[in-house]
Design a protein around this motif. Structure first.
Motif, short mmCIF file in Angstrom:
data_model
loop_
_atom_site.label_atom_id
_atom_site.label_comp_id
_atom_site.label_asym_id
_atom_site.label_seq_id
_atom_site.Cartn_x
_atom_site.Cartn_y
_atom_site.Cartn_z
N UNK A 23 30.51 10.94 39.35
CA UNK A 23 29.36 10.40 40.08
C UNK A 23 29.89 9.77 41.37
N UNK A 24 29.18 10.00 42.45
CA UNK A 24 29.59 9.43 43.74
C UNK A 24 29.09 8.00 43.82
N UNK A 53 28.30 8.94 30.54
CA UNK A 53 28.29 10.38 30.74
C UNK A 53 26.83 10.79 30.79
N UNK A 54 26.36 11.18 31.95
CA UNK A 54 24.97 11.63 32.12
C UNK A 54 24.97 13.15 32.00
N UNK A 82 27.47 14.43 34.90
CA UNK A 82 28.54 13.74 35.64
C UNK A 82 28.96 12.49 34.87
N UNK A 83 30.14 11.98 35.21
CA UNK A 83 30.64 10.76 34.60
C UNK A 83 30.65 9.65 35.65
N UNK A 84 30.19 8.48 35.25
CA UNK A 84 30.19 7.32 36.13
C UNK A 84 31.50 6.55 36.03
N UNK A 85 31.63 5.52 36.84
CA UNK A 85 32.81 4.66 36.80
C UNK A 85 32.71 3.71 35.61
#
Length: 182
Positions: free
Chosen positions: A97-98, A116-117, A172-175
C-alpha cells in the motif's frame, strides 16, 4: 512488478520510506531505539475472531501480527513482505500500500499489526472475469528483516481475486501500525 522482498531488504527499503538508523547522540538507550531482528519478531495471522475476513464483502482484510518475542524493546517500521502460496506452489507477491510508514516501538510481549486487504472470491468461482487464487500458506517477512515464516492460510473457503497485473490492485499489504499486548 516491483522489486522482490529480498531486493527491498537488500536495498534497505521499507515501504518506500528509508530506514533511519538510531542517532548515537540520543539520550534514550540504544537498545530501545534499535530495530527488531527477524528472530525477535514472531508473525501470526489473527483467526477465529470477528477479525476474520468477510467472504461476502467486495473487499475485506486479514490482520497479521508481529509479536516481539525478544528480551529487549526494539522498533519496527514499514511493510512486511507477504507472499501467498497455493498447494501447487504457485506464489503471488503482494503489492505494498502506498502510505507513509511510522516507527512502532515494541516492548517484549507486545505486537504490532499490518492489514492485508484483498478481494474475496469463492475458491471455485468460474466467472470469466475472476481468477480465484486459493492460498494454503502465507510467507511473511517482518519489515526490514530477511527472516521469513510460513503460516497456514486459515480460510480454505475464501480465495483471493488474483490481480497481480493490475495498476491499482485491490489486494495489498499495509505498513505495521499500532500495538497490541498478548
Amino acid at each position: 512488478m516491483g522489486p522482490t522482498r529480498e531486493g527491498r531488504a537488500a536495498a534497505g527499503e521499507s515501504g518506500g520510506t528509508a530506514v533511519t538508523p538510531p542517532s548515537p547522540k540520543s539520550d534514550a538507550p540504544a537498545a530501545a531505539k534499535s530495530a527488531c531482528t527477524g528472530a525477535e519478531l514472531k508473525p501470526s495471522i489473527v483467526h477465529g475472531t470477528d477479525a476474520d475476513p468477510d467472504p461476502q464483502a467486495t473487499s475485506t482484510t486479514a490482520t497479521l501480527l508481529f509479536t516481539n518475542v525478544g528480551r529487549r524493546t526494539c522498533t519496527v517500521q514499514g511493510h512486511p513482505g507477504v507472499d501467498l502460496v497455493t498447494a501447487s506452489g504457485d506464489t503471488w507477491s503482494i503489492a505494498w500500500q502506498k502510505t507513509t510508514a511510522r516507527k512502532v516501538t515494541l516492548r517484549p510481549g507486545v505486537a504490532t499489526m499490518a492489514e492485508l486487504t484483498f478481494l474475496p472470491v469463492g475458491p471455485t468461482s468460474g466467472a470469466p472475469d475472476q481468477k480465484p487464487f486459493l492460498p494454503t500458506n502465507v510467507k511473511v517477512t517482518p519489515p526490514d528483516t530477511t527472516t521469513t515464516a510460513s503460516l497456514a492460510w486459515p480460510w480454505q473457503d475464501i480465495a483471493v481475486l488474483r490481480q497481480d497485473g493490475a495498476t491499482h490492485p485491490g489486494t495489498y499489504i499495509g505498513t505495521v501500525a499500532g500495538t497490541a499486548s498478548d
